[in-house]
Design a protein around this motif. Structure first.
Motif, short mmCIF file in Angstrom:
data_model
loop_
_atom_site.label_atom_id
_atom_site.label_comp_id
_atom_site.label_asym_id
_atom_site.label_seq_id
_atom_site.Cartn_x
_atom_site.Cartn_y
_atom_site.Cartn_z
N ILE B 245 -28.74 10.40 -48.98
CA ILE B 245 -28.21 9.69 -50.14
C ILE B 245 -26.69 9.65 -50.01
CG2 ILE B 245 -28.08 9.61 -52.67
CD1 ILE B 245 -30.72 11.28 -52.66
N LEU B 246 -26.15 8.45 -50.15
CA LEU B 246 -24.72 8.23 -49.99
C LEU B 246 -24.09 7.89 -51.34
CD1 LEU B 246 -24.83 5.85 -46.85
CD2 LEU B 246 -24.72 8.35 -46.89
N ALA B 247 -22.85 8.33 -51.49
CA ALA B 247 -22.12 7.96 -52.72
C ALA B 247 -20.66 7.70 -52.39
CB ALA B 247 -22.22 9.10 -53.74
N ALA B 248 -20.05 6.85 -53.18
CA ALA B 248 -18.62 6.59 -53.01
C ALA B 248 -17.87 7.89 -53.27
CB ALA B 248 -18.17 5.51 -53.99
N GLU B 249 -16.77 8.09 -52.51
CA GLU B 249 -15.99 9.32 -52.64
C GLU B 249 -15.55 9.53 -54.11
OE1 GLU B 249 -13.04 9.45 -49.61
OE2 GLU B 249 -13.10 11.64 -49.53
N ASP B 250 -15.25 8.42 -54.78
CA ASP B 250 -14.75 8.54 -56.16
C ASP B 250 -15.81 8.90 -57.18
OD1 ASP B 250 -15.37 5.40 -57.01
OD2 ASP B 250 -14.64 5.60 -54.97
N VAL B 251 -17.10 8.84 -56.80
CA VAL B 251 -18.14 9.28 -57.75
C VAL B 251 -18.92 10.50 -57.23
CG1 VAL B 251 -18.44 6.92 -58.65
CG2 VAL B 251 -19.99 7.77 -56.88
N ALA B 252 -18.65 10.90 -55.97
CA ALA B 252 -19.44 11.96 -55.33
C ALA B 252 -19.40 13.27 -56.10
CB ALA B 252 -18.96 12.17 -53.90
N THR B 256 -22.07 16.57 -56.48
CA THR B 256 -21.92 17.80 -55.69
C THR B 256 -20.45 18.19 -55.56
OG1 THR B 256 -22.24 18.82 -53.52
CG2 THR B 256 -21.97 16.44 -53.54
N ASP B 257 -20.23 19.50 -55.42
CA ASP B 257 -18.86 19.97 -55.17
C ASP B 257 -18.58 20.04 -53.67
OD1 ASP B 257 -18.17 20.20 -57.85
OD2 ASP B 257 -19.10 22.20 -58.00
N THR B 258 -19.61 19.89 -52.85
CA THR B 258 -19.39 19.92 -51.39
C THR B 258 -19.97 18.66 -50.73
OG1 THR B 258 -21.35 21.31 -51.23
CG2 THR B 258 -19.24 22.42 -50.99
N PRO B 259 -19.38 17.49 -51.04
CA PRO B 259 -19.83 16.28 -50.36
C PRO B 259 -19.44 16.32 -48.89
CG PRO B 259 -17.86 15.81 -51.65
CD PRO B 259 -18.23 17.24 -51.93
N ILE B 260 -20.25 15.69 -48.07
CA ILE B 260 -19.92 15.60 -46.64
C ILE B 260 -19.42 14.17 -46.38
CG2 ILE B 260 -20.88 15.73 -44.30
CD1 ILE B 260 -20.81 18.45 -45.80
N ARG B 261 -18.18 14.07 -45.94
CA ARG B 261 -17.53 12.76 -45.83
C ARG B 261 -17.93 12.01 -44.55
NH1 ARG B 261 -12.44 11.24 -44.51
NH2 ARG B 261 -11.88 13.35 -43.90
#
Lengths: 133, 411
Positions: B245-252, B256-261
């Motif tokens: 599941i992917l999310a824009a950095e501005d809504v990630a 989650t507090d540990t998104p993987i970019r």
């Protein structure tokens, strides 16, 4: 050398000619690049100005394998040898390798001189090569 | 050139890949199983209504299940219609293409949250049928008539590599031996057994003993598929699905507090026919894709901590590590023999067990690589964890390298 319109630079032409025992490709009249099989555009410079050429059908074995687990239609042919031959005119092409014992792959060596041969499978011509002794 | 808008992986899940346990499930059902696990992996939770688009890789559904139109089939089975959705097909790289489509959908500003993944239901056909289905990734006019099969095409590459660099099939066995070791540590892997354990099991049954893995691998119990490649040089036939599941950095941060970019992506193509290549020991598509991804990520090969590469056949892992610039040309196999690509080596490759042991339901493989990197970069990979992994790379090949997608993820 056979010249012709763009309608000739087709897979159909390649196999029609192969049926007659001829191995054809094309040469770019602009940059001289030689290709097998024939294409509609030069792979190198993109030119449409091409002419059909016939290869001598001789070359050297670049690499080969012995297929023990075949596709469905070749179930009764396996094991058999398939390889890539570098034609004396430059380009490489894949073909069935005949005239060798598939159970003794060590007797075939890369770099060996090869000569084309046409075999028939399901009524269709198949490009093959055999070692030149 | 980078992405205009940052994209993060916020969740990942996969079914176990297997040749038996999913017999009764169809492709759509495997996808739902992986998707639900991916949703459960989102730290702060996600609801179905958050997902705005779905892209799915599946190489040959029409041959395995006599089913096309997979995009809406899975949006429907997820209860997500009428959201945007379609299938991507780049042979065995189909789900890395789905992943990239998702990245682009977010980076472009079209959507904020997207589901991507892949699936393949292969055991619906017998082995010869699978061989035929896979072969449509090769040049049907000029390679197939010669009798080419996928193991055969990779055998042609192996032979060219051995000759050019003066290496042998015995050297190549370092790859499956290493990948079986890693696979034994992966609960999602199809084969979770060291080669020596398999050798002992078969030895007991047959009343023979093998003194080491190579002794077994050289025996008749490891049959020749396409000389010189044998069964253990080949990945298995598998059913399975994987989803991210992917999310824009501005809504990630909402999820989650540990998104993987997503630090870099790259995709390259080459001739389908092997005989049209400049080189038989390298994939130009992989070189192109990886350089593009490294440039976007602003890193060099030496910066990567963990790598998942497309080892559909043992030789493919060697070619991959050289194409990615992890080792010099002609040094990849030597490095594997020296143990440098092992879990405790200086360049760990395929901690998941690779396609060889994790399994290779072709359309799911790219997404499964993302799943492994997700686990590794979050420090959740258990016994196969690469310590402090910060940058991960996935290398997903279609056919004999006519397609190659590379993704770089960063913690």
């Amino acid at each position: 050398m056979v010249s012709g319109s763009a309608a000739q630079f087709l897979t159909k032409t390649f196999y029609d000619k192969l049926k007659e025992g001829k191995l054809i490709g094309c040469r770019c009249k602009k940059c001289n690049f030689v290709m097998i099989p024939p294409r509609l555009l030069c792979k190198e410079c993109g030119s449409k100005d091409l002419e059909l050429v016939e290869f001598k059908g001789t070359g050297t074995l670049e690499t080969f394998t012995v297929i023990h687990v075949p596709p469905m239609r070749l179930k009764n042919v396996a094991p058999y040898v398939t390889g890539i031959v570098k034609l004396d005119e430059g380009p490489m092409i894949m073909g069935r390798i005949v005239g060798v014992d598939p159970n003794k792959p060590e007797e075939l060596r890369m770099g060996q001189r090869m000569q084309m041969e046409v075999i028939e499978e399901d009524g269709k011509p198949v490009l093959a090569f055999k070692p030149v002794s | 050139m980078g992405l205009q808008r940052g994209v993060c992986v916020i969740g990942a899940g996969m079914t176990r890949f297997h040749h038996k346990i999913h017999k009764d499930k169809s492709g759509r059902e495997l996808f739902v199983e992986a998707a639900l696990e991916a949703m459960e992996s989102v730290d702060k939770g996600i609801e179905r209504k958050d997902i705005q688009a779905l892209f799915v890789g599946y190489f040959t559904p029409s041959l395995y299940e006599h089913q096309g139109h997979i995009g809406p089939l899975v949006t429907d089975w997820m209860g997500l219609t009428p959201i945007t959705g379609w299938r991507t097909e780049t042979a065995c790289a189909s789900s890395i293409a789905a992943f990239m489509t998702g990245v682009l959908a977010i980076a472009s500003g079209w959507y904020d949250v997207v589901m991507v993944g892949g699936v393949e239901k292969m055991t619906a056909l017998p082995t010869e049928g699978v061989t035929d289905a896979l072969s449509v990734a090769a040049d049907d006019d000029y390679e197939i008539p010669a009798g080419a099969t996928f193991p055969g095409l990779y055998a042609l590459l192996a032979q060219a590599y051995f000759k050019k660099y003066n290496m042998t099939w015995e050297d190549l066995q370092a790859i499956p031996i290493k990948n079986h070791h890693n696979g034994a540590l992966n609960p999602k892997a199809q084969f979770q057994e060291e080669i020596m354990d398999i050798a002992k099991r078969i030895g007991q049954r047959e009343g023979v003993t093998f003194k080491d893995p190579l002794d077994f691998l050289k025996s008749k119990y490891n049959r020749v598929i396409a000389w010189p490649l044998r069964l253990f040089d080949c990945c298995p036939i598998s059913d399975g699905a994987a989803v991210a599941i992917l999310a824009a950095e501005d809504v990630a941060k909402k999820f989650t507090d540990t998104p993987i970019r997503v630090a870099g992506i790259g995709f390259g193509t080459d001739t389908l026919a092997l005989h049209d290549r400049i080189s038989l020991t390298s994939f130009a598509s992989a070189v192109f894709a990886s350089r593009q991804a490294y440039k976007m990520a602003g890193i060099e090969p030496k910066d990567v901590d963990v790598v998942e590469v497309h080892d559909c056949f043992s030789i493919a892992e060697v070619i991959a590590t050289e194409d990615l610039g992890l080792f010099e040309r002609g040094e990849g196999l030597k490095a594997a023999v020296e143990g440098r690509t092992a879990l405790d080596g200086d360049r760990p490759v395929n901690p998941s067990g690779g396609l060889k042991c994790k399994g290779h339901p072709v359309g799911a493989t790219g997404a499964a690589m993302i799943h492994e990197l997700w686990k590794q970069l979050r420090g959740e990979a258990g016994k196969r964890q690469i310590p402090d992994a910060e940058i991960g790379l996935a290398h997903n090949v279609g056919g004999t390298g006519a397609s190659c997608g590379v993704v770089i993820l960063r913690r």
